[in-house]
Scaffold this active site. Structure first.
Site, PDB file in Angstrom:
ATOM      1  CB  ALA A 101      44.289  18.003  29.800  1.00 54.93           C
ATOM      2  N   GLY A 144      41.793  22.394  28.415  1.00 57.09           N
ATOM      3  CA  GLY A 144      41.312  21.462  27.398  1.00 57.09           C
ATOM      4  C   GLY A 144      39.795  21.423  27.301  1.00 57.09           C
ATOM      5  CD  GLU A 147      43.266  23.739  24.425  1.00 60.54           C
ATOM      6  OE1 GLU A 147      43.393  22.848  25.296  1.00 60.54           O
ATOM      7  OE2 GLU A 147      44.232  24.173  23.780  1.00 60.54           O
ATOM      8  CD  GLU A 167      45.522  25.497  28.881  1.00 59.79           C
ATOM      9  OE1 GLU A 167      45.234  26.701  29.069  1.00 59.79           O
ATOM     10  OE2 GLU A 167      44.833  24.734  28.190  1.00 59.79           O
TER      11      GLU A 167
HETATM   12  C1  HXC Z   1      42.583  16.684  37.324  1.00 62.36           C
HETATM   13  C2  HXC Z   1      41.055  17.991  38.433  1.00 62.36           C
HETATM   14  C3  HXC Z   1      41.124  18.976  37.409  1.00 62.36           C
HETATM   15  C4  HXC Z   1      41.995  18.721  36.302  1.00 62.36           C
HETATM   16  C5  HXC Z   1      39.733  19.658  38.908  1.00 62.36           C
HETATM   17  N1  HXC Z   1      40.177  18.453  39.318  1.00 62.36           N
HETATM   18  N2  HXC Z   1      40.302  19.988  37.754  1.00 62.36           N
HETATM   19  N3  HXC Z   1      41.775  16.870  38.372  1.00 62.36           N
HETATM   20  N4  HXC Z   1      42.703  17.562  36.321  1.00 62.36           N
HETATM   21  N5  HXC Z   1      42.106  19.557  35.284  1.00 62.36           N
HETATM   22  C6  HXC Z   1      39.793  17.733  40.541  1.00 62.36           C
HETATM   23  C7  HXC Z   1      40.449  18.304  41.768  1.00 62.36           C
HETATM   24  O1  HXC Z   1      41.752  17.817  41.906  1.00 62.36           O
HETATM   25  C8  HXC Z   1      39.510  17.799  42.842  1.00 62.36           C
HETATM   26  O2  HXC Z   1      39.758  16.446  43.103  1.00 62.36           O
HETATM   27  C9  HXC Z   1      38.151  17.872  42.166  1.00 62.36           C
HETATM   28  O3  HXC Z   1      38.412  17.883  40.775  1.00 62.36           O
HETATM   29  C10 HXC Z   1      37.376  19.116  42.512  1.00 62.36           C
HETATM   30  O4  HXC Z   1      38.204  20.227  42.250  1.00 62.36           O
HETATM   31  P1  HXC Z   1      38.447  21.423  43.305  1.00 62.36           P
HETATM   32  O5  HXC Z   1      39.666  22.120  42.878  1.00 62.36           O
HETATM   33  O6  HXC Z   1      38.404  20.896  44.693  1.00 62.36           O
HETATM   34  O7  HXC Z   1      37.132  22.307  43.039  1.00 62.36           O
HETATM   35  P2  HXC Z   1      36.985  23.885  43.157  1.00 62.36           P
HETATM   36  O8  HXC Z   1      37.649  24.398  44.382  1.00 62.36           O
HETATM   37  O9  HXC Z   1      35.531  24.171  42.983  1.00 62.36           O
HETATM   38  O10 HXC Z   1      37.789  24.479  41.923  1.00 62.36           O
HETATM   39  C11 HXC Z   1      37.350  24.207  40.630  1.00 62.36           C
HETATM   40  C12 HXC Z   1      38.439  24.606  39.582  1.00 62.36           C
HETATM   41  C13 HXC Z   1      39.780  23.936  39.983  1.00 62.36           C
HETATM   42  C14 HXC Z   1      38.580  26.115  39.583  1.00 62.36           C
HETATM   43  C15 HXC Z   1      37.945  24.151  38.224  1.00 62.36           C
HETATM   44  O11 HXC Z   1      39.554  22.549  40.177  1.00 62.36           O
HETATM   45  C16 HXC Z   1      40.839  24.097  38.955  1.00 62.36           C
HETATM   46  O12 HXC Z   1      41.465  25.166  38.854  1.00 62.36           O
HETATM   47  N6  HXC Z   1      41.091  23.044  38.184  1.00 62.36           N
HETATM   48  C17 HXC Z   1      42.161  23.036  37.213  1.00 62.36           C
HETATM   49  C18 HXC Z   1      41.812  23.849  36.005  1.00 62.36           C
HETATM   50  C19 HXC Z   1      42.933  23.864  35.011  1.00 62.36           C
HETATM   51  O13 HXC Z   1      44.056  24.303  35.316  1.00 62.36           O
HETATM   52  N7  HXC Z   1      42.684  23.364  33.785  1.00 62.36           N
HETATM   53  C20 HXC Z   1      43.687  23.291  32.761  1.00 62.36           C
HETATM   54  C21 HXC Z   1      44.358  21.947  32.817  1.00 62.36           C
HETATM   55  S1  HXC Z   1      45.690  21.829  31.701  1.00 62.36           S
HETATM   56  P3  HXC Z   1      40.337  15.942  44.515  1.00 62.36           P
HETATM   57  O14 HXC Z   1      40.380  14.458  44.383  1.00 62.36           O
HETATM   58  O15 HXC Z   1      41.681  16.559  44.640  1.00 62.36           O
HETATM   59  O16 HXC Z   1      39.360  16.450  45.531  1.00 62.36           O
HETATM   60  C22 HXC Z   1      44.953  21.575  30.204  1.00 62.36           C
HETATM   61  C23 HXC Z   1      45.909  21.468  29.074  1.00 62.36           C
HETATM   62  C24 HXC Z   1      45.243  21.063  27.827  1.00 62.36           C
HETATM   63  O17 HXC Z   1      43.791  21.471  30.075  1.00 62.36           O
HETATM   64  C25 HXC Z   1      46.274  20.777  26.816  1.00 62.36           C
HETATM   65  C26 HXC Z   1      45.780  20.157  25.549  1.00 62.36           C
HETATM   66  C27 HXC Z   1      44.818  19.141  25.654  1.00 62.36           C
END
Ligand code: HXC
Length: 293
Positions: A101, A144, A147, A167
């Site tokens: 998400a 997400g 999911e 998360e």
């Molecule tokens: C918003 C995101 C994002 C996310 C990545 N980006 N994941 N933006 N929401 N979930 C954006 C980053 O901010 C960045 O933008 C760009 O994508 C590239 O990401 P990087 O981090 O620079 O890439 P990398 O170093 O290769 O790392 C990849 C990654 C990391 C390991 C996937 O991005 C990451 O850990 N993302 C979050 C994963 C996460 O926690 N997902 C769960 C979310 S909560 P900018 O503009 O900053 O360069 C969830 C709850 C669901 O899903 C609940 C019910 C629906």
């Protein structure tokens, strides 16, 4: 800007005289009326009977913002209503199926907004589609994103795919079925470990634990998912919906209740022309011609 999918293969088609790989041969722009900003929508397969949705926010690794999920819901509604479509494939890019998400969108939300507005309830649409849905997962399927894949009926993974529920690292927990579907798919110990540590698993571990059914090289994954969709779409759509309902009931009903439902649905197939056609075709040693009735 409207972003209909005109796959590269589709564009090449008009300039080549030799046939293309069959999965792209019938690729065509899906609908002249629909416009999408965050996804690409198409019909794939030789018969154009596989609905295709590609998540397309590459700069955010396909983070599932509200607008994107609303578009996915609209595309699913359109495919569900389209009599030509017998299966649907959802995919992302080679780098990310979806990184979860959209954290930036969620960052400042309050409990009152989430609870009062039933935040993310519309994500559920994927799990209520009657037509079979295949997730083709390359790269990250996190939070997400994982999911979303698990709401689909079949998951195929590219060999570099990574699945995770991180998360907990953000101070929250999965909210779109992660604790439930992951646990049913891989068992308590691995699900608990993933949800409590945020650690990811590889495609190979996902296959070993039953989360995905097949692994393919990254560049062949989508083609193989479409091929699977074509196989499914070649069967009776009516009976496929019954089969899907029966399998899904295994996650919700007791064994006795599930078996009873299965028996009723099995009996119900005898009310269809397609059941008659399928068995007659077998006896006459020919291919069945299902008409979805
Ligand atoms: C918003 C995101 C994002 C996310 C990545 N980006 N994941 N933006 N929401 N979930 C954006 C980053 O901010 C960045 O933008 C760009 O994508 C590239 O990401 P990087 O981090 O620079 O890439 P990398 O170093 O290769 O790392 C990849 C990654 C990391 C390991 C996937 O991005 C990451 O850990 N993302 C979050 C994963 C996460 O926690 N997902 C769960 C979310 S909560 P900018 O503009 O900053 O360069 C969830 C709850 C669901 O899903 C609940 C019910 C629906």
């Amino acid at each position: 800007m409207a972003m209909f999918c005109r796959s590269t293969a589709f564009l090449i088609k008009s300039t080549r005289s030799v046939p293309l790989p069959y999965t792209f041969a019938a690729a065509r722009k899906y609908s002249a009326g629909e416009q999408y900003q965050h996804i690409l929508v198409d019909k794939k397969g030789e018969q154009g009977n596989v609905g295709f949705i590609q998540l397309n926010r590459p700069k955010a690794l396909n983070a599932l913002c509200d607008a994107l999920m609303t578009e996915v819901g609209r595309a699913l509604d359109a495919f569900e209503a389209d009599g030509e479509i017998g299966a649907i494939v959802i995919t992302g890019s080679e780098r990310a199926f979806a990184a979860g998400a959209d954290i930036k969108e969620m960052q400042n939300r309050t409990f009152q907004e989430c609870y009062g507005g039933n935040f993310l309830a519309h994500w559920n649409r994927i799990s209520t589609v009657k037509k079979p849905v295949i997730a083709a997962v390359n790269g990250f399927a996190l939070g997400g994103g994982c999911e979303l894949a698990m709401m689909c009926d079949v998951i195929y993974a590219g060999e570099k795919a990574q699945f995770g529920q991180p998360e907990i690292l953000l101070g929250t927990i999965p909210g779109a079925g992660g604790t439930q579907r992951l646990t049913r798919a891989v068992g308590k110990s691995l699900a608990m470990e993933m949800v409590l540590t945020g650690d990811r698993i590889t495609a190979q571990e996902a296959k070993q634990s039953g989360l995905v059914s097949k692994i393919y090289p990254v560049d062949q994954l989508v083609q193989e998912a479409v091929r699977c969709g074509e196989k499914i779409a070649g069967n009776s759509k009516l009976v496929s919906a019954m089969a899907k309902e029966a399998v899904n009931s295994a996650f919700e009903l007791s064994l006795a209740e599930g078996n009873r439902l299965e028996k009723r649905l099995f009996h119900a197939t005898f009310a269809t022309d397609d059941r008659k056609e399928g068995m007659t075709a077998f006896v006459e040693k020919r291919k069945a011609n299902f008409e979805d009735k």
